[in-house]
Motif scaffolding. Structure first.
Motif, mmCIF file in Angstrom:
data_model
loop_
_atom_site.group_PDB
_atom_site.id
_atom_site.type_symbol
_atom_site.label_atom_id
_atom_site.label_comp_id
_atom_site.label_asym_id
_atom_site.label_seq_id
_atom_site.Cartn_x
_atom_site.Cartn_y
_atom_site.Cartn_z
ATOM 1 N N LEU A 80 0.831 -1.209 0.000
ATOM 2 C CA LEU A 80 0.000 0.000 0.000
ATOM 3 C C LEU A 80 0.865 1.259 0.000
ATOM 4 O O LEU A 80 0.704 2.147 -0.855
ATOM 5 N N LEU A 81 1.784 1.373 0.950
ATOM 6 C CA LEU A 81 2.583 2.593 1.073
ATOM 7 C C LEU A 81 3.622 2.720 -0.033
ATOM 8 O O LEU A 81 3.976 3.834 -0.429
ATOM 9 N N THR A 82 4.115 1.605 -0.562
ATOM 10 C CA THR A 82 5.116 1.700 -1.632
ATOM 11 C C THR A 82 4.497 2.128 -2.959
ATOM 12 O O THR A 82 5.225 2.388 -3.923
ATOM 13 N N GLU A 117 8.305 1.535 10.639
ATOM 14 C CA GLU A 117 9.398 0.955 9.860
ATOM 15 C C GLU A 117 9.227 1.253 8.376
ATOM 16 O O GLU A 117 10.193 1.577 7.667
ATOM 17 N N LEU A 118 7.996 1.166 7.898
ATOM 18 C CA LEU A 118 7.736 1.452 6.484
ATOM 19 C C LEU A 118 8.009 2.914 6.152
ATOM 20 O O LEU A 118 8.548 3.233 5.092
ATOM 21 N N LEU A 119 7.650 3.818 7.056
ATOM 22 C CA LEU A 119 7.896 5.242 6.815
ATOM 23 C C LEU A 119 9.391 5.523 6.715
ATOM 24 O O LEU A 119 9.812 6.435 5.995
ATOM 25 N N PRO A 123 10.804 6.587 1.746
ATOM 26 C CA PRO A 123 10.792 8.053 1.907
ATOM 27 C C PRO A 123 9.796 8.758 0.993
ATOM 28 O O PRO A 123 9.522 9.941 1.184
ATOM 29 N N GLU A 124 9.275 8.035 0.017
ATOM 30 C CA GLU A 124 8.321 8.661 -0.917
ATOM 31 C C GLU A 124 6.950 8.868 -0.296
ATOM 32 O O GLU A 124 6.084 9.520 -0.901
ATOM 33 N N ILE A 125 6.694 8.312 0.896
ATOM 34 C CA ILE A 125 5.404 8.480 1.559
ATOM 35 C C ILE A 125 5.621 9.144 2.912
ATOM 36 O O ILE A 125 6.632 8.904 3.577
#
Length: 253
Positions: A80-82, A117-119, A123-125
């Motif tokens: 989702l975030l990527t 961790e995903l954030l 870095p694009e989100i």
């Protein structure tokens, strides 16, 4: 929302996940004047509800996600975030994630640790919450993520008048709103008829009261008639043409 109680809001295109035995129900509403289309959402975890809509802009598009993760379910937010590495996104919803980075007063749960961790890894989100509670008991459950390149034009705030046990939040993307306004305004020109102009103004303003083209239409009609008579009078013609016309008129008589 169950199928036997359909919600309709005039002037908006509705994209919804109906309420059912295995879903709480969610919805995205887009003004009919804004081009949009439904998008197949990425998998966010078993039992996690997701709805996605693409907003078509003049030179780009924005994918808007509405997410709800029930507390006992496990969320898989990596894909989702990527998405922000490939296109412009706005992802909002109730994530039931807890971490001091998200809410300084809370403890950590697995979903909160995974999001933080995903954030770091993507870095694009960017999470644009300000830390203000989004729940009446003080928790920050409703999160809003946007593509990092949109952060300079984004404004996020809590609306404490629209509330149930959660407060509504508002995200404004100023540059996108400006681009859509300029695109819309470009359709108006000197040849736009008055009824179409008023119709567009009512759309732009929401429910603008209907009003006559002129506040005093009879007086305006008389003024235009007098103006036309004055402009079309033979007194407006050059002297040589008036002389020729007078001679011709005299001969006719």
């Amino acid at each position: 929302m169950s199928k036997d109680k359909q919600f309709r809001l005039p002037g908006y295109q509705q994209y919804s996940v109906p309420k059912g035995p295995n879903s709480h129900g969610s919805m995205i509403l887009v003004r009919v004047t804004i081009p949009s289309s439904e998008v197949e959402p990425v998998h966010c975890g078993d039992g996690v509800e997701a709805k996605a809509v693409r907003i078509h802009l003049a030179n780009d598009s924005l994918v808007v996600y509405n997410i709800y993760k029930p507390p006992p379910k496990r969320r898989e937010a990596g894909e989702l975030l990527t998405q922000a590495t490939q296109e412009l996104v706005l992802i909002a919803g109730d994530f039931n994630a807890h971490h001091p980075t998200i809410n300084p007063t809370t403890t950590i749960n697995q979903d909160g640790r995974h999001l933080v961790e995903l954030l770091t890894d993507v870095p694009e989100i960017t999470l644009i919450n300000t830390g203000e509670p989004t729940h009446i008991l003080g928790g920050t459950l409703n999160l809003t993520f946007i593509s990092t390149e949109l952060v300079p034009v984004a404004q996020w705030e809590v609306d404490d008048e629209l509330t149930s046990d959660h407060f509504a939040t508002t995200t404004t993307l100023r540059k996108i709103r400006e681009d859509k306004w300029l695109e819309w305004s470009a359709t108006l020109n000197a040849h736009t008829n008055l009824s179409k102009l008023w119709r567009k103004l009512r759309i732009a303003a929401g429910k603008l009261p209907r009003a006559p083209a002129r506040p005093q239409p009879l007086q305006e009609a008389n003024r235009l008639a007098e103006h036309f008579a004055e402009r079309s009078s033979s007194a407006q013609l050059p002297p040589e043409i008036r002389l020729t016309y007078s001679k011709y008129n005299w001969r006719e008589k």
